[in-house]
Design a protein around this motif. Structure first.
Motif, PDB file in Angstrom:
ATOM      1  N   HIS A  73     -52.291  37.624  50.171  1.00  0.00           N
ATOM      2  CA  HIS A  73     -51.972  38.946  49.725  1.00  0.00           C
ATOM      3  C   HIS A  73     -53.065  40.068  50.196  1.00  0.00           C
ATOM      4  O   HIS A  73     -52.667  41.043  50.549  1.00  0.00           O
ATOM      5  N   ASP A  76     -52.096  43.237  52.800  1.00  0.00           N
ATOM      6  CA  ASP A  76     -52.551  44.545  52.485  1.00  0.00           C
ATOM      7  C   ASP A  76     -53.365  45.066  53.437  1.00  0.00           C
ATOM      8  O   ASP A  76     -52.887  46.468  54.045  1.00  0.00           O
ATOM      9  N   PHE A 107     -43.550  50.200  54.155  1.00  0.00           N
ATOM     10  CA  PHE A 107     -43.641  50.350  52.619  1.00  0.00           C
ATOM     11  C   PHE A 107     -42.947  49.417  51.616  1.00  0.00           C
ATOM     12  O   PHE A 107     -43.777  48.913  50.860  1.00  0.00           O
ATOM     13  N   VAL A 136     -45.233  46.180  51.409  1.00  0.00           N
ATOM     14  CA  VAL A 136     -46.507  46.595  50.581  1.00  0.00           C
ATOM     15  C   VAL A 136     -46.015  45.984  49.107  1.00  0.00           C
ATOM     16  O   VAL A 136     -46.703  45.233  48.616  1.00  0.00           O
ATOM     17  N   LYS A 137     -44.942  46.481  48.847  1.00  0.00           N
ATOM     18  CA  LYS A 137     -44.511  46.182  47.412  1.00  0.00           C
ATOM     19  C   LYS A 137     -44.071  44.551  47.490  1.00  0.00           C
ATOM     20  O   LYS A 137     -44.246  43.918  46.348  1.00  0.00           O
ATOM     21  N   ASN A 153     -45.310  42.262  49.012  1.00  0.00           N
ATOM     22  CA  ASN A 153     -46.677  41.483  48.844  1.00  0.00           C
ATOM     23  C   ASN A 153     -47.392  41.398  47.562  1.00  0.00           C
ATOM     24  O   ASN A 153     -47.636  40.449  47.116  1.00  0.00           O
ATOM     25  N   ALA A 154     -47.003  42.447  46.820  1.00  0.00           N
ATOM     26  CA  ALA A 154     -47.290  42.572  45.381  1.00  0.00           C
ATOM     27  C   ALA A 154     -46.814  41.695  44.562  1.00  0.00           C
ATOM     28  O   ALA A 154     -47.219  41.000  43.537  1.00  0.00           O
ATOM     29  N   ASP A 155     -45.388  41.794  44.765  1.00  0.00           N
ATOM     30  CA  ASP A 155     -44.480  40.893  44.066  1.00  0.00           C
ATOM     31  C   ASP A 155     -44.667  39.527  44.301  1.00  0.00           C
ATOM     32  O   ASP A 155     -44.948  38.665  43.382  1.00  0.00           O
ATOM     33  N   GLU A 179     -47.698  38.044  45.110  1.00  0.00           N
ATOM     34  CA  GLU A 179     -48.990  37.601  44.567  1.00  0.00           C
ATOM     35  C   GLU A 179     -48.751  37.312  42.943  1.00  0.00           C
ATOM     36  O   GLU A 179     -49.301  36.534  42.326  1.00  0.00           O
ATOM     37  N   ARG A 180     -47.894  38.238  42.376  1.00  0.00           N
ATOM     38  CA  ARG A 180     -47.582  38.274  40.963  1.00  0.00           C
ATOM     39  C   ARG A 180     -46.845  36.758  40.526  1.00  0.00           C
ATOM     40  O   ARG A 180     -46.910  36.254  39.701  1.00  0.00           O
ATOM     41  N   HIS A 227     -39.125  39.241  39.862  1.00  0.00           N
ATOM     42  CA  HIS A 227     -39.843  39.591  41.372  1.00  0.00           C
ATOM     43  C   HIS A 227     -38.873  39.404  42.548  1.00  0.00           C
ATOM     44  O   HIS A 227     -38.968  40.084  43.265  1.00  0.00           O
ATOM     45  N   ASN A 242     -36.619  42.054  42.708  1.00  0.00           N
ATOM     46  CA  ASN A 242     -37.222  43.525  43.193  1.00  0.00           C
ATOM     47  C   ASN A 242     -37.227  43.286  44.720  1.00  0.00           C
ATOM     48  O   ASN A 242     -36.836  44.223  45.545  1.00  0.00           O
ATOM     49  N   ILE A 273     -43.710  58.065  50.967  1.00  0.00           N
ATOM     50  CA  ILE A 273     -43.172  58.046  52.211  1.00  0.00           C
ATOM     51  C   ILE A 273     -43.248  59.423  53.018  1.00  0.00           C
ATOM     52  O   ILE A 273     -43.755  59.301  54.012  1.00  0.00           O
ATOM     53  N   PHE A 276     -52.003  54.376  49.305  1.00  0.00           N
ATOM     54  CA  PHE A 276     -51.712  53.157  49.375  1.00  0.00           C
ATOM     55  C   PHE A 276     -51.668  52.515  47.902  1.00  0.00           C
ATOM     56  O   PHE A 276     -51.059  51.983  47.462  1.00  0.00           O
ATOM     57  N   VAL A 286     -49.285  53.659  45.696  1.00  0.00           N
ATOM     58  CA  VAL A 286     -47.752  53.185  45.739  1.00  0.00           C
ATOM     59  C   VAL A 286     -47.845  52.007  44.929  1.00  0.00           C
ATOM     60  O   VAL A 286     -46.767  51.680  44.135  1.00  0.00           O
ATOM     61  N   LYS A 287     -48.891  51.218  44.712  1.00  0.00           N
ATOM     62  CA  LYS A 287     -48.973  50.018  43.881  1.00  0.00           C
ATOM     63  C   LYS A 287     -49.042  50.446  42.443  1.00  0.00           C
ATOM     64  O   LYS A 287     -48.482  49.634  41.702  1.00  0.00           O
ATOM     65  N   ARG A 308     -43.306  48.863  35.833  1.00  0.00           N
ATOM     66  CA  ARG A 308     -43.372  47.544  35.220  1.00  0.00           C
ATOM     67  C   ARG A 308     -43.801  47.829  33.770  1.00  0.00           C
ATOM     68  O   ARG A 308     -43.102  47.107  32.750  1.00  0.00           O
ATOM     69  N   ARG A 318     -48.902  41.382  28.984  1.00  0.00           N
ATOM     70  CA  ARG A 318     -48.415  41.867  30.556  1.00  0.00           C
ATOM     71  C   ARG A 318     -48.828  43.349  30.908  1.00  0.00           C
ATOM     72  O   ARG A 318     -49.250  43.700  31.944  1.00  0.00           O
ATOM     73  N   ARG A 342     -59.924  41.971  43.229  1.00  0.00           N
ATOM     74  CA  ARG A 342     -58.528  41.797  42.729  1.00  0.00           C
ATOM     75  C   ARG A 342     -58.512  40.239  42.420  1.00  0.00           C
ATOM     76  O   ARG A 342     -57.796  39.700  41.405  1.00  0.00           O
ATOM     77  N   HIS A 343     -59.125  39.590  43.389  1.00  0.00           N
ATOM     78  CA  HIS A 343     -58.961  38.150  43.055  1.00  0.00           C
ATOM     79  C   HIS A 343     -60.255  37.325  42.607  1.00  0.00           C
ATOM     80  O   HIS A 343     -60.563  36.187  42.715  1.00  0.00           O
TER      81      HIS A 343
END
Lengths: 220, 220
Positions: free
Chosen positions: A56, A60, A81, A84-85, A87-89, A91-92, A196, A199, B64, B81, B84-85, B92, B192, B214-215
């Protein structure tokens, strides 16, 4: 001659597909931990999640570098773009698999409940969704992506059925309350995993035809 | 003279802060629906979530465009960046508030359970976390961001306490099973929500000093 962007995006694709494989393996092991009553599988889920987390961060950084060096535009920009999203999904999803491993470990300390209801089936559906959503994204296959959205309805129905069955069991026999609660939380985590994947499928549709379907269907 | 990027980023900031306000209002109404036993509040949560979803699409488009027209680099690039996250996190969070409204509506059809345990307290903590995480991000205030991470521990402890209390009640009295399950799912949704606020706080720390936390802490 292949564009430099395409070469870089191809590397990004490989990274994301590998993360997807990790997620599928983590879900598989989390559920097998339950069905085979083997806590070693849960320990492996934690190991896999560490790899997902490293990937992850790596993705990024790769995307930030790609934005900085290539300044992608149009469809290229939208693809990065979306990655990037995604990747976040992913990771979750690793987090969700770990949650299942935690709840699963608790569950194995309690008296077993009738054949784990439909949890293994739900796990299979979710794994398929992850695989198909990523495939749909990288081939921009709208039909395959729409199939993932339909699979999510199946997952949601399974979750409702599991909830109803387990709450009935809890009412009939207070001794199963703790175990049933563990399974309810596991079902909820699988449902989130499905969300996810959904998504990702929605990103596939978005990038394939600019159609933003993300808020057409309310997630619950 | 203010750079064009700064002007654009300032607009983006306003959009994100407004989304944050929507999220806080949605959580507030979802919990008040429970405490005041008023389903109108739940209906309002759905309305607010629609606005959050529209803002989510708007922010994505804005980002974008910003990438395409300004090709930001360095710290600017990292900020966009992160937005975006954060945008995805806020969206969510809207979903989570809606989940609470759904479970809350079910809950109100059942016999009430002892003072809703610590759910209102958990809701207050989460609202504070959302507000502080966004403030920390836009001021790059690492100390405030770290406070949010600590608040998340409080939220997790409250959730564990709520789970234990409710499972004891279910064992003692099967008649409360359905209502207690609703509350357990609501507590899970609040947890959550706290996790998403934590993501935002981690982005603040990342952008403030390039330190990726983050991790460092496993989410459960």
């Amino acid at each position: 001659m292949e564009r430099h962007f395409d070469q870089e995006f191809s590397k990004l694709k490989d990274k994301i597909l590998e993360m997807g494989n990790h997620v599928q393996a983590a879900v598989d092991l989390a559920i097998r931990g339950l069905t085979e009553r083997n806590t070693d599988h849960f320990a492996q889920v934690h190991e896999i999640e560490k790899n997902i987390n490293l990937a992850h961060l790596d993705v990024d950084k790769f995307c930030i570098r790609l934005f900085a060096r290539q300044s992608p535009l149009g469809a290229d920009l939208r693809l990065v773009f979306s990655v990037v999203k995604i990747n976040a999904d992913l990771e979750r999803m690793g987090d969700q698999a770990v949650n299942i491993a935690y709840n699963g470990k608790d569950y194995l300390t309690r008296p077993p409940i009738k054949e784990l209801v439909d949890l293994p089936k739900m796990g299979e559906e979710v794994k398929t969704m992850v695989r198909d959503a990523l495939a749909a994204f990288f081939t921009l296959d709208v039909e395959q992506a729409k199939k993932v959205l339909m699979n999510d309805d199946v997952v949601d129905e399974l979750k409702n059925k599991i909830f109803n069955e387990l709450s009935s069991m809890m009412k009939a026999n207070p001794a199963v309350v703790d175990g049933a609660l563990d399974l309810i939380l596991i079902a909820r985590n699988l449902e989130r995993l499905g969300d996810h994947a959904t998504n990702i499928a929605e990103a596939a549709i978005f990038d394939a035809n600019g159609e933003d379907v993300r808020h057409g269907k309310d997630k619950t």
